[in-house]
Design a protein around this motif. Structure first.
Motif, short mmCIF file in Angstrom:
data_model
loop_
_atom_site.label_atom_id
_atom_site.label_comp_id
_atom_site.label_asym_id
_atom_site.label_seq_id
_atom_site.Cartn_x
_atom_site.Cartn_y
_atom_site.Cartn_z
N ALA A 184 -22.12 5.98 -6.64
CA ALA A 184 -22.49 6.00 -8.09
C ALA A 184 -22.81 4.55 -8.36
O ALA A 184 -22.05 3.73 -8.17
CB ALA A 184 -21.55 6.72 -9.11
N PRO A 185 -23.98 4.29 -8.94
CA PRO A 185 -24.34 2.87 -9.28
C PRO A 185 -23.25 2.12 -10.15
O PRO A 185 -22.97 2.94 -11.03
CB PRO A 185 -25.80 3.00 -9.94
CG PRO A 185 -26.34 4.26 -9.56
CD PRO A 185 -25.02 5.27 -9.40
N ASP A 186 -23.06 0.98 -9.60
CA ASP A 186 -21.93 0.03 -10.36
C ASP A 186 -20.48 0.63 -10.44
O ASP A 186 -19.83 0.24 -11.77
CB ASP A 186 -22.59 -0.33 -11.73
CG ASP A 186 -23.98 -0.88 -11.56
OD1 ASP A 186 -23.78 -2.05 -10.77
OD2 ASP A 186 -24.87 -0.60 -12.34
N VAL A 187 -20.35 1.79 -9.98
CA VAL A 187 -18.94 2.35 -9.83
C VAL A 187 -18.41 1.90 -8.47
O VAL A 187 -18.85 2.32 -7.48
CB VAL A 187 -18.91 3.80 -10.03
CG1 VAL A 187 -17.49 4.34 -9.82
CG2 VAL A 187 -19.53 3.97 -11.41
N PHE A 188 -17.28 0.99 -8.61
CA PHE A 188 -16.50 0.42 -7.41
C PHE A 188 -15.14 1.24 -7.27
O PHE A 188 -14.77 1.67 -8.22
CB PHE A 188 -16.27 -1.02 -7.61
CG PHE A 188 -17.63 -1.69 -7.74
CD1 PHE A 188 -18.36 -1.87 -8.76
CD2 PHE A 188 -18.05 -2.45 -6.55
CE1 PHE A 188 -19.60 -2.53 -8.72
CE2 PHE A 188 -19.22 -3.12 -6.49
CZ PHE A 188 -20.06 -3.15 -7.78
N ILE A 189 -14.66 1.15 -5.95
CA ILE A 189 -13.34 1.77 -5.97
C ILE A 189 -12.58 1.09 -4.94
O ILE A 189 -13.04 0.75 -3.86
CB ILE A 189 -13.53 3.42 -5.60
CG1 ILE A 189 -11.94 4.15 -5.57
CG2 ILE A 189 -13.96 3.78 -4.12
CD1 ILE A 189 -12.19 5.55 -5.87
N ALA A 190 -11.10 0.77 -5.27
CA ALA A 190 -10.55 -0.05 -4.44
C ALA A 190 -8.97 0.30 -4.32
O ALA A 190 -8.41 1.06 -5.29
CB ALA A 190 -10.71 -1.20 -4.56
N GLY A 191 -8.48 -0.21 -3.17
CA GLY A 191 -6.81 0.13 -3.45
C GLY A 191 -6.70 1.64 -2.66
O GLY A 191 -7.53 2.31 -2.19
N ASP A 192 -5.40 2.06 -3.02
CA ASP A 192 -4.95 3.52 -2.27
C ASP A 192 -6.08 4.41 -2.93
O ASP A 192 -6.17 5.42 -2.26
CB ASP A 192 -3.77 3.94 -2.82
CG ASP A 192 -2.66 3.09 -2.16
OD1 ASP A 192 -2.76 2.69 -0.90
OD2 ASP A 192 -1.55 3.00 -2.49
N ALA A 193 -6.75 4.24 -3.97
CA ALA A 193 -7.50 5.33 -4.59
C ALA A 193 -8.58 5.56 -3.62
O ALA A 193 -9.42 6.67 -3.76
CB ALA A 193 -8.25 4.87 -5.87
N ALA A 194 -8.95 4.43 -2.65
CA ALA A 194 -10.04 4.54 -1.88
C ALA A 194 -9.67 4.91 -0.71
O ALA A 194 -10.24 4.78 0.62
CB ALA A 194 -10.89 3.21 -1.95
N GLY A 195 -8.37 5.22 -0.35
CA GLY A 195 -7.55 5.46 0.88
C GLY A 195 -6.45 4.48 1.29
O GLY A 195 -6.40 3.41 0.84
N ILE A 196 -5.45 5.35 1.44
CA ILE A 196 -4.17 4.79 1.65
C ILE A 196 -3.97 3.67 2.51
O ILE A 196 -4.39 3.66 3.59
CB ILE A 196 -3.03 5.83 2.08
CG1 ILE A 196 -3.19 7.21 1.05
CG2 ILE A 196 -1.52 5.27 1.94
CD1 ILE A 196 -2.80 6.86 -0.40
N GLY A 197 -3.59 2.60 1.97
CA GLY A 197 -3.35 1.34 3.08
C GLY A 197 -2.06 0.68 2.59
O GLY A 197 -1.32 0.77 1.74
N SER A 198 -1.96 -0.62 3.49
CA SER A 198 -0.90 -1.38 3.10
C SER A 198 -1.07 -2.23 1.84
O SER A 198 -2.22 -2.29 1.30
CB SER A 198 -0.82 -2.48 4.22
OG SER A 198 -1.92 -3.32 4.41
N LEU A 199 -0.10 -2.89 1.46
CA LEU A 199 -0.13 -3.71 0.04
C LEU A 199 -1.24 -4.92 0.30
O LEU A 199 -2.20 -5.22 -0.63
CB LEU A 199 1.14 -4.26 -0.55
CG LEU A 199 1.13 -4.72 -1.70
CD1 LEU A 199 0.63 -3.81 -2.60
CD2 LEU A 199 2.65 -5.15 -2.00
N ALA A 200 -1.09 -5.47 1.47
CA ALA A 200 -2.21 -6.63 1.71
C ALA A 200 -3.49 -6.13 1.63
O ALA A 200 -4.59 -6.87 1.23
CB ALA A 200 -1.67 -7.35 3.03
#
Lengths: 318, 113
Positions: free
Chosen positions: A252-268
């Motif tokens: 979706a244009p100009d829609v970014f996603i980051a962090g656990d919402a984009a896939g569970i990851g470590s804090l760093a």
């Protein structure tokens, strides 16, 4: 014309990193969170920042104190507004964002959106799992660390996840006992009269007053799905996961996603990703983006890199 | 047709009700209803949602999505990676109809910024 340059949804570690980066790149930035305080899971997974700074350049501190320092940093930015107790309930065409608070619902437009809505605990149904006393690992941690309530003395924990180990340590530090660990919801049965009193694990019966489901976490990407961003299933990233390019932009244009919402990851990992998404959403110059990409790559584990590689939609800028 | 769910206070629930393995807590859909729907040929998440109401409640499928996907996998062999998630529709959180009806797009303090 957009009412804000960048709107960041979710003021956990990834969202805060994104909002600070966007503001520092000159964008008029709005950061919203449905909670009463910013910090997200830093406030209940309190050991995550105890020994290591995840990339904010702060001294290690117990989670809530670490989060408070981030809030001070947010408040020092003139072009970054933090709105708490504000729910993002809809994301529509042209980055029209539905928000709701005690003052009512409103819609605003943003030049770019960063979704940093974090995760939800995975659950699995078993007989008796709706009894009072049965809760997710996250609920137990929020009881203990946010509300300062120990919701049970004798516990069973379902799951052999990292989250299960983290919760067991938290419970024991809080003075509770973990009576039994169960790994398979198929062989678990909870019972009691109007609240949890016993758990059967296989053929064994245990007396309990609380049971935590700690099977891991899954991305919360509902707003990205509303924006018709493409998604796929990734076991290692926690389940249904939004496809995106190397700068965290979805289909979706100009829609970014980051962090656990984009896939569970470590804090760093999620902090480095949040910063990159914030810069990209703010339209930062190529040199800054390249630096943020390099930092993100340095923070990323091989496992997450491999899982994310499969999700890349297209090369950046194409 | 699956019966419409009826919310009951815990005190009024029979012991067997309390021990039911609800896959979707919001709409009170037990595992047996999902299994029946799969057996009837509903093999996508949206089909199961339409047939049983699992995923139509307050949480909008956040909690039951994976369980339903795993049940489809175990009953039919269809891997979750070939499934689309349930269609996401606003609102993502509970909001009042009154507040929706009173939206004033020009009321935000950022207007004109």
């Amino acid at each position: 014309m957009s009412q804000v340059d960048v709107a960041v949804i979710g003021a956990g570690p990834a969202g805060i990193a994104a909002a600070l980066a966007a503001a520092d790149a000159g964008a008029n930035t709005l950061l919203v969170d449905e909670g009463t305080r910013a910090g997200g899971h830093l406030r209940w997974r309190i050991s995550l920042t105890l020994e290591n700074d995840p990339g904010f350049g702060l001294s290690p501190a117990v989670g809530p104190e670490f989060a408070d320092q981030l809030v001070e940093r947010i408040q020092a930015r003139g072009n970054l507004e933090l709105r708490l107790e504000t729910v993002a309930w809809g994301l529509f065409d042209d980055n029209l964002l539905g928000l709701s608070s005690a003052n009512g619902a409103k819609e605003i437009t943003a030049g770019a959106i960063v979704i940093a809505t974090g995760s939800t605990d995975l659950v699995a149904p078993f007989p008796g799992w709706t009894l009072p006393g049965v809760m997710t690992a996250r609920a137990a941690q929020i009881f203990i660390h946010v509300h300062r309530v120990l919701p049970g003395r004798a516990w069973a924990i379902l799951g052999d996840s990292h989250e299960a180990d983290e919760l067991q340590r938290d419970l024991e530090l809080a003075g509770a006992t973990v009576v039994v660990r169960a790994n398979d919801p198929e062989t678990l049965r909870a019972s009691g009269t109007n609240r949890l009193a016993h758990a059967e694990v296989g053929d064994d019966v245990y007396e309990l007053d609380a049971l935590a489901i700690a099977l891991g976490r899954q991305p919360d990407a509902e707003l990205a799905l509303q924006a018709m961003a493409e998604a796929t299933f990734s076991e290692s990233l926690g389940g249904f996961t939004t496809m995106r390019d190397q700068d965290c932009e979805t289909s979706a244009p100009d829609v970014f996603i980051a962090g656990d919402a984009a896939g569970i990851g470590s804090l760093a990992e999620i902090v480095a990703e949040g910063r990159l998404a914030g810069l990209a959403a703010a339209g930062a110059d190529a040199a800054k983006l390249a630096d943020a990409r390099a930092e993100r790559d340095a923070a990323m584990s091989n496992a997450r890199a491999a899982a994310l590689e499969e999700l890349h939609l297209r090369p950046a800028g194409a | 047709m699956v019966d419409q769910p009826v919310s009951k206070g815990l005190d009024d629930m029979s012991k067997s009700d309390q021990l039911r393995d609800y896959v979707c807590r919001c709409e009170e859909i037990p595992r047996s209803a999902i299994r029946e729907a799969i057996a009837e040929g509903n093999h996508t998440l949206n089909d199961i949602k339409r047939r049983t109401r699992a995923g139509m409640g307050v949480c909008q499928g956040i909690y039951c999505l994976r369980t339903v996907a795993e049940m489809i996998r175990s009953e039919t062999g269809v891997h979750p990676s070939t499934l689309a998630p349930m269609t996401a529709r606003p609102p993502a959180r509970l909001i009042s109809l009154g507040s929706l009806a009173n939206i004033d797009p020009g009321s935000d303090e950022h207007d004109g910024a």
